[in-house]
Each structure stands twice: as structure tokens, then as C-alpha cells.
Design a protein around this motif. Structure first.
Motif: not given
Length: 304
Positions: A234-256
Motif C-alpha cells: 500500500a502507498p504511504a499516503w494510503y496507510e496514513e489516511r486509512h489509519e486516521l479514518q480508523r482512529k476517528a471511527h474508534s474515538s467515536r465508538r469508545i463510549h460503548v
């Protein structure tokens, strides 16, 4: 002393008082119906009287759910025989508490998943769902489907339930218990979550990667972590974007996860030592008690 100490039952004196005032008449009605339904050899009102009063019976049940205290210890605490405690806890208290549902306001309770979806949709709120495991005793050797209680992730004997909270982590619903090998998405489908969302108002339900595929069936109402488009190189830019999207989703889900942690503070859900057929009632009873306490301590005027 027991009623006044929050650490003993996990409930404030106000909530315990409301619980006893509500459940007392229902329990006495069911108890009298059970007595009159069976053949009697004595007249109604005759025979031995309960020395273990209703208030003490409910307190013993609450302490057992909160701390997983053995019946022997409770018998010494209340000054009765162990069999008296066993009968008091097993006389239908858990089903009675489970029927109360989850409290979201002093006069509003949600008892079914359909009511929860309608409540969230009417207020434009976001829901968060996740599955949680409860460790159970290993089924006896030779029992049919013995391996169904072993999930593929933890490799421990467990049962599983689906938890749904609001965006702040307040518990709104706990589903019936399923064997530990049941996937999260299968349990959600069995409860009809996809159909309720597809037929209901547009709203957002945050879920983990175990629910991927439900978004397409619900018109995008179920939000899951983004798929990986590159499995290798995977390109470096994709890895960085995917990780940001994953963390953003996880931070919203943490309350459950916070809501599940509050449920597991009740030791009856940390590890279940009783019969498996009683687990669904116990899970839903604890969810109802926890939500009642959260509603009672929530500042007035705050978002429910």
C-alpha cells in the motif's frame, strides 16, 4: 446500612426506594397468583409466614448481582439460612427486573430494540453497538454442541450479548444471550436490527468491523471502519489516511466500551456461575438497574 451505602448495591437510596415501591406490588401479585394456582391443603392465609421480608429479599438480590456474593455469605449477613437466600434470589426477581427495561428519563423506558431505534431516530441521536462476552462455566463433558460456547477470538467458554448505547455511553438495550461462537453481525440480524433501521428514520449507528456489510443493507445507517483497499504494498499516503479514518471511527465508538465496562462492574456479568438459561434475564436486569441509576444521577436539562 445496606440501603444507605452505594458501594454495597451500586444504587442510591432514592433508586432503591423507587425500585421497591414499583416491584413490591408486582412481586406480591405474582406470589399470590402462584399460591392460588396450585392445589391447596390449607386455607388461603394459613401456613408459615415469610420472615425474610420483601425489602431484604430485594437487597440480597442486588448484592448478589453487584458483587457476585455467595449465598452462604449473604445468609450470614442477613441472619437466615442459605436455602432462604437461594429461594429469595431465585423466586423470579431477575425476570421481574428484566421486564422493567432501560430508563432514559424518569417517565420513559425502552424495553425492546424497536423502541430504542424509534427513540434514537426521533431525537436525531447516534447509537453505538457492540457485542460483549461473559465468561461461563465449561459445559459438562459429552454435552451436545459443547464447543458453541467457545468464541474464535478469546478461546474461552463464554456467552455473548449485544449492547446498544447512545453517543454518551448510556446503556439503552441489552439483547438476549447467545453462545460465544455467535458472530456479532449474526446476533444483530437475529434481533432484526437491519430491518428496523431500513424501515425507520435515517439515523447513525456506529459499529465495529464485525458488522461490516450491514451498512449496505440499511442504506448507510450502520457505520463501520473503512475497508482496506490495498492488502499488500500500500502507498504511504494510503496507510496514513486509512489509519486516521480508523482512529476517528474508534474515538467515536469508545463510549460503548465505557457502557460495557459499567455493566461489567456488576460482578454477575463479569463471570456467570449459575445456570445458562437465567443469563438473559440477569443481563437485562442489570442493564435496567444501571440505566435507572444513570438517569437518576444525570444533571437536569442534560441531553439524554
Amino acid at each position: 446500612m445496606i440501603i444507605a451505602e452505594y458501594r454495597v448495591t451500586g444504587l442510591s437510596p432514592q433508586v432503591i426506594g423507587e425500585l421497591i415501591a414499583e416491584a413490591g406490588p408486582l412481586w406480591h401479585e405474582r406470589h399470590q397468583a402462584r399460591l392460588t394456582a396450585r392445589p391447596r391443603r390449607r386455607a388461603v392465609g394459613a401456613g408459615a409466614k415469610h420472615k425474610f421480608v420483601f425489602v431484604d429479599r430485594r437487597l440480597a438480590t442486588l448484592v448478589s448481582l453487584r458483587h457476585g456474593t455467595t449465598h452462604d455469605v449473604l445468609a450470614c449477613w442477613f441472619g437466615v439460612d442459605r436455602s432462604t437466600i437461594t429461594r429469595a434470589i431465585g423466586d423470579g426477581a431477575a425476570p421481574l427486573l428484566a421486564q422493567r427495561g432501560c430508563t432514559v428519563a424518569p417517565d420513559v423506558r425502552l424495553r425492546t430494540l424497536a423502541e430504542v431505534i424509534e427513540y434514537l431516530g426521533a431525537g436525531g441521536q447516534t447509537g453505538i453497538t457492540d457485542g460483549t462476552e461473559i465468561r461461563v462455566r465449561r459445559p459438562v463433558s459429552g454435552r451436545k454442541d459443547r464447543d458453541k460456547f467457545v468464541p474464535g477470538k478469546t478461546k474461552q467458554n463464554a456467552a455473548k450479548t449485544m449492547v446498544l448505547t447512545d453517543a454518551e455511553g448510556h446503556v439503552l438495550f441489552c439483547g438476549p444471550v447467545r453462545p460465544g461462537s455467535c458472530p456479532d453481525i449474526t446476533q444483530a440480524r437475529q434481533l432484526g436490527l437491519a430491518q428496523l433501521l431500513a424501515d425507520g428514520p435515517f439515523m447513525e449507528i456506529l459499529a465495529d468491523a464485525g458488522h461490516q456489510g450491514m451498512g449496505a443493507r440499511t442504506g448507510g445507517r450502520v457505520m463501520t471502519p473503512p475497508h482496506r483497499k490495498f492488502k499488500k504494498n500500500a502507498p504511504a499516503w494510503y496507510e496514513e489516511r486509512h489509519e486516521l479514518q480508523r482512529k476517528a471511527h474508534s474515538s467515536r465508538r469508545i463510549h460503548v466500551e465505557h457502557g460495557i465496562a459499567r455493566l461489567k462492574n456488576w460482578r454477575a456479568l463479569a463471570r456467570h456461575h449459575g445456570r445458562s438459561e437465567h443469563m438473559s434475564d440477569i443481563v437485562q436486569a442489570v442493564a435496567g438497574l444501571l440505566s435507572h441509576q444513570q438517569t437518576a444521577t444525570r444533571p437536569s436539562g442534560s441531553r439524554v
